[in-house]
Design a protein around this motif. Structure first.
Motif, short mmCIF file in Angstrom:
data_model
loop_
_atom_site.label_atom_id
_atom_site.label_comp_id
_atom_site.label_asym_id
_atom_site.label_seq_id
_atom_site.Cartn_x
_atom_site.Cartn_y
_atom_site.Cartn_z
N VAL A 228 14.52 45.04 -18.46
CA VAL A 228 14.86 44.83 -17.06
C VAL A 228 13.92 45.66 -16.19
O VAL A 228 13.76 46.87 -16.41
N LEU A 229 13.28 45.02 -15.22
CA LEU A 229 12.41 45.73 -14.31
C LEU A 229 13.22 46.50 -13.28
O LEU A 229 14.31 46.04 -12.87
N LEU A 230 12.71 47.64 -12.86
CA LEU A 230 13.37 48.42 -11.82
C LEU A 230 13.32 47.68 -10.50
O LEU A 230 12.29 47.11 -10.13
N ALA A 231 14.44 47.71 -9.80
CA ALA A 231 14.50 47.07 -8.48
C ALA A 231 14.06 48.06 -7.41
O ALA A 231 14.04 49.26 -7.63
N THR A 232 13.71 47.56 -6.26
CA THR A 232 13.39 48.40 -5.10
C THR A 232 14.31 48.01 -3.95
O THR A 232 14.79 46.87 -3.88
N ILE A 233 14.54 48.95 -3.06
CA ILE A 233 15.36 48.68 -1.88
C ILE A 233 14.40 48.49 -0.70
O ILE A 233 13.70 49.44 -0.32
N PRO A 234 14.31 47.30 -0.15
CA PRO A 234 13.35 47.08 0.94
C PRO A 234 13.72 47.87 2.19
O PRO A 234 14.89 48.19 2.43
N GLY A 235 12.69 48.20 2.99
CA GLY A 235 12.94 48.90 4.25
C GLY A 235 13.27 50.35 4.05
O GLY A 235 13.07 50.94 2.99
N ARG A 236 13.81 50.95 5.10
CA ARG A 236 14.18 52.36 5.05
C ARG A 236 15.38 52.60 5.95
O ARG A 236 15.66 51.80 6.86
N PRO A 237 16.11 53.69 5.72
CA PRO A 237 17.30 53.96 6.56
C PRO A 237 16.88 54.16 8.02
O PRO A 237 15.80 54.68 8.31
N PRO A 238 17.75 53.77 8.95
CA PRO A 238 17.42 53.96 10.38
C PRO A 238 17.49 55.43 10.77
O PRO A 238 18.24 56.21 10.17
N ALA A 239 16.70 55.82 11.77
CA ALA A 239 16.78 57.18 12.31
C ALA A 239 18.15 57.37 12.96
O ALA A 239 18.76 56.41 13.45
N PRO A 240 18.66 58.61 12.96
CA PRO A 240 20.00 58.84 13.52
C PRO A 240 20.18 58.29 14.93
O PRO A 240 21.25 57.76 15.26
N ALA A 241 19.15 58.42 15.77
CA ALA A 241 19.28 57.96 17.15
C ALA A 241 19.20 56.44 17.26
O ALA A 241 19.53 55.88 18.31
N ARG B 79 20.61 54.19 14.92
CA ARG B 79 21.58 53.49 14.08
C ARG B 79 22.28 52.38 14.87
O ARG B 79 22.68 52.60 16.02
N PRO B 80 22.44 51.23 14.27
CA PRO B 80 23.07 50.11 15.00
C PRO B 80 24.57 50.31 15.17
O PRO B 80 25.18 51.17 14.54
N ALA B 81 25.14 49.50 16.02
CA ALA B 81 26.59 49.58 16.25
C ALA B 81 27.36 49.12 15.03
O ALA B 81 28.48 49.57 14.79
N GLY B 82 26.76 48.21 14.26
CA GLY B 82 27.43 47.68 13.09
C GLY B 82 27.11 48.48 11.84
O GLY B 82 26.99 49.70 11.87
N CYS B 83 26.91 47.77 10.72
CA CYS B 83 26.60 48.40 9.45
C CYS B 83 25.14 48.83 9.45
O CYS B 83 24.23 48.03 9.69
N ALA B 84 24.89 50.11 9.14
CA ALA B 84 23.51 50.63 9.15
C ALA B 84 22.68 50.06 8.01
O ALA B 84 21.45 50.08 8.06
N PHE B 85 23.32 49.49 6.97
CA PHE B 85 22.60 48.93 5.83
C PHE B 85 22.32 47.44 6.00
O PHE B 85 21.68 46.82 5.13
N ALA B 86 22.75 46.85 7.10
CA ALA B 86 22.68 45.39 7.26
C ALA B 86 21.26 44.86 7.13
O ALA B 86 21.03 43.81 6.50
N ASP B 87 20.26 45.56 7.70
CA ASP B 87 18.88 45.07 7.66
C ASP B 87 18.30 45.05 6.24
O ASP B 87 17.31 44.36 5.98
N ARG B 88 18.89 45.80 5.32
CA ARG B 88 18.37 45.88 3.96
C ARG B 88 19.29 45.21 2.94
O ARG B 88 19.01 45.23 1.75
N CYS B 89 20.40 44.66 3.41
CA CYS B 89 21.46 44.16 2.53
C CYS B 89 21.23 42.69 2.15
O CYS B 89 20.99 41.86 3.03
N PRO B 90 21.36 42.34 0.87
CA PRO B 90 21.19 40.94 0.46
C PRO B 90 22.38 40.05 0.77
O PRO B 90 22.27 38.82 0.69
N VAL B 91 23.53 40.64 1.12
CA VAL B 91 24.72 39.83 1.38
C VAL B 91 25.25 40.04 2.80
O VAL B 91 26.43 39.79 3.07
N ALA B 92 24.39 40.50 3.71
CA ALA B 92 24.84 40.75 5.09
C ALA B 92 25.29 39.46 5.75
O ALA B 92 24.68 38.39 5.59
N LEU B 93 26.39 39.55 6.48
CA LEU B 93 26.94 38.39 7.18
C LEU B 93 26.34 38.30 8.57
O LEU B 93 26.27 39.28 9.30
N ASP B 94 25.90 37.10 8.94
CA ASP B 94 25.28 36.90 10.25
C ASP B 94 26.27 37.27 11.36
O ASP B 94 27.42 36.83 11.37
#
Length: 612
Positions: free
Chosen positions: A556-569, A571-586
């Motif tokens: 099994v090949l190692l996976a990577t997490i695309p993108g990077r965490p948002p800066a504290p200032a 951070r979105p109003a919703g889920c901070a992981f949404a931009d990197r999440c494969p199952v994020a709901l529109d």
């Protein structure tokens, strides 16, 4: 007292200055008569009878130069003492005082340093009048700002290190913090500064006398002799050579003394106003901690002075005898959460919580018993090289908590320190307590740090990435040691790490953090079995290497997490992981923050959405 490692520059310079000092003491007794005797040979050239000639009154210039040594050295030493004591006290006291005193003191130093030292000294000398006493005071006060600025800059780097923070936690008073922790660690640079200052003071005092506002007749120093010698520079240049050579030689030797002492006393052995805005009210978490939990953290918020939340609503608990791991990428808020528990947040940050307690000790209140903080919470820092004061031996640092807060005698404290070092598997602990931190390897320093945390018998150990700075071969030993302490003493452990494999191996329960928030809480058994539910936890597991049997398991090949965490200032109003999440709901994930429900904070998990 640290043993001095003698070196050639130090020996040569001390020998030279010693001879000049002896000369200053003996000269008035040996050559006073020749220095003051008048003769008819005014402005005589150099000869066998008068090696440097005579002055306008026929007095021997060499004899006067030798006799002037005592007054010149006394004035230089006194002025250097005034400048150094005033400057060092001002530069270090600001760092053991409160924030307002520090800010006022630093601004005062900035204003004082704007004025050239010699110009300031001349102004003071003009006000006080002429003479040796006025010159000493003028040069001393004029040189104090330079000492204060350099001392403050050096003390700033030491005052923010872990061992100073720990000393504050132990309740060490400011005067002892200054004498025991700040000054010893800047002593080398201060010695160099003292030597340079002595040379500068010598030149400045001679300059005042040369200008006629320093020593007055009938007294004389090298500066006044130089003034007299320049009057006959073209007819008898030898008259000016004596005081010039004396000033230059003494200043150079003083510089060599400082450099030599800095090397000899180096503890490494030659190996170196904003107003805080209150955050929004903290609301309790819907996940309540058990009543018998040792550590309860509910709705913890850590904010910058401008109100930016670095940690946002974190809740978890640690039961007695339990190892709980905080895991997440860098910048997720793990260490800030742990340091909030230990009340060791960096200056400028503030923590607020609906509940933050260690048993019945309120860790979020304005006042907390320093004795209980120092004895019931043990800290294992990330970098073992910064955990100890390099200027003090290990024994004194290991026993400080016992002697300050448990009133243990010196012999008893040292015996317990040796026993603790033996418990953490350090060979020859009786020798280690007599060594300096730099004489130990990184693994030994980290073991000693664990021993120091264990010595007072704490109920909770906070280990902030204790294996990050260690060699891979040492990491497993340190982790086994923490587990052994947990089993043997029943000590609870809060372990912080970015390595989810380490967390799954050592801990009983795991708290996963992302962008300053808790996204999932699960048992270590579930983590090892791959039964994580949050997409971020799954991504961390997929990105972690593991050994496989190539004969029975598919590669099994190692996976990577695309993108990077948002800066504290940012951070979105919703889920901070949404931009990197494969199952994020529109729409939903980007706009609405998920609650930590059923130990996971994810809209997709709650709606049972499967990844594509």
């Amino acid at each position: 007292m640290r043993r001095i490692r003698w070196n050639t520059p130090l020996v040569v310079a001390l020998s030279g200055l010693g001879l000049i000092a002896l000369l200053g003491i003996a000269a008035p007794f040996l050559w006073e008569e020749e220095a003051t005797a008048l003769s008819g040979a005014a402005r005589a050239s150099a000869s066998a009878e008068h090696w440097l000639g005579t002055d306008a009154l026929g007095r021997d210039v060499l004899a006067r130069t030798l006799v002037a040594t005592r007054l010149t050295l006394e004035m230089a030493l006194a002025a250097t003492a005034i400048a150094s004591v005033a400057g060092i006290l001002l530069g270090t006291v600001v760092w053991v005082s409160g924030r307002r005193v520090r800010e006022l003191g630093l601004r005062l130093i900035d204003v004082m340093i704007c004025y050239p030292a010699l110009l300031l000294a001349m102004v003071i000398a003009t006000v006080l009048g002429t003479g040796p006493a006025a010159s000493i005071l003028a040069i001393g006060l004029g040189g104090a700002p330079a000492f204060a600025r350099l001392t403050a800059n050096m003390a700033a780097s030491v005052a923010q290190r872990d061992f100073v923070t720990q000393a504050r936690l132990l309740g060490v008073p400011p005067h002892r913090l200054l004498a025991r922790h700040l000054l010893p660690n800047i002593s080398g640079p201060l010695l160099v500064l003292l030597s340079v200052a002595f040379a500068n003071v010598l030149v400045a005092l001679s300059g005042l006398s040369f200008l006629g506002v320093g020593v007055q007749s009938p007294d004389y120093d090298w500066g006044s002799l130089l003034n007299s010698g320049l009057e006959s520079l073209y007819t008898n240049p030898a008259e000016a050579i004596g005081p010039v050579a004396a000033i230059t030689l003494t200043g150079v030797l003083a510089g060599f003394v400082g450099d030599g002492l800095a090397t000899a006393l180096d503890p490494h052995g030659g190996d170196t106003k904003a107003r805080t805005r209150r955050p929004a009210p903290v609301h309790p978490s819907s996940l309540r901690a058990p009543a018998d939990a040792l550590l309860k953290v509910d709705g913890l918020v850590v904010v910058l002075p401008d109100g930016t939340r670095l940690v946002d609503g974190v809740s978890f608990h640690v039961a007695p005898g339990e190892i709980v791991g905080l895991v997440g990428e860098s910048g997720s808020g793990k260490s800030l959460t742990a340091m909030s528990v230990a009340r060791l947040l960096p200056e400028g940050l503030s923590a607020h919580a609906a509940e933050l307690t260690l048993d019945d000790l309120d860790l979020a209140g304005p006042e907390a018993d320093p004795r209980r903080l120092a004895t019931e919470i043990g800290i294992v820092y990330q970098d073992p090289s910064a955990s100890f004061n390099p200027a003090l031996k290990m024994g004194g640092q290991l026993t400080e908590t016992l002697r300050v807060h448990q009133r243990a005698g010196r012999a008893e404290a040292y015996k317990r320190a040796v026993d603790a070092l033996e418990q953490v598997r350090i060979e020859n602990p009786a020798r280690v307590v007599k060594q300096y931190p730099h004489e130990l390897s990184g693994g030994m320093r980290q073991r000693a740090m664990i021993a120091a945390a264990l010595l007072p018998g704490p109920r909770l150990i906070v280990a902030d990435e204790p294996t990050t700075a260690l060699d891979v071969t040492v990491q497993a030993d340190v982790l086994d040691l923490l587990k052994d302490i947990n089993r043997t003493h029943g000590t609870s452990v809060l372990l912080i790490s970015h390595d989810i494999g380490v967390i799954g191996t050592v801990c009983h329960r795991v708290v996963v953090m992302y962008a300053g928030r808790v996204v999932e809480e699960l048992s270590a058994a579930d983590l090892r079995a791959g039964r994580a539910r949050h997409p971020y936890t799954k991504a961390l597991l997929a990105a972690s290497p593991r050994l496989q049997d190539t004969d029975t398991e598919e590669r099994v090949l190692l996976a990577t997490i695309p993108g990077r965490p948002p800066a504290p200032a940012d951070r979105p109003a919703g889920c901070a992981f949404a931009d990197r999440c494969p199952v994020a709901l529109d729409g939903l994930c980007a706009t609405e923050r998920p609650d930590l429900t059923d130990a996971v904070a994810c809209h997709a998990v709650h709606q049972e959405v499967q990844p594509v």
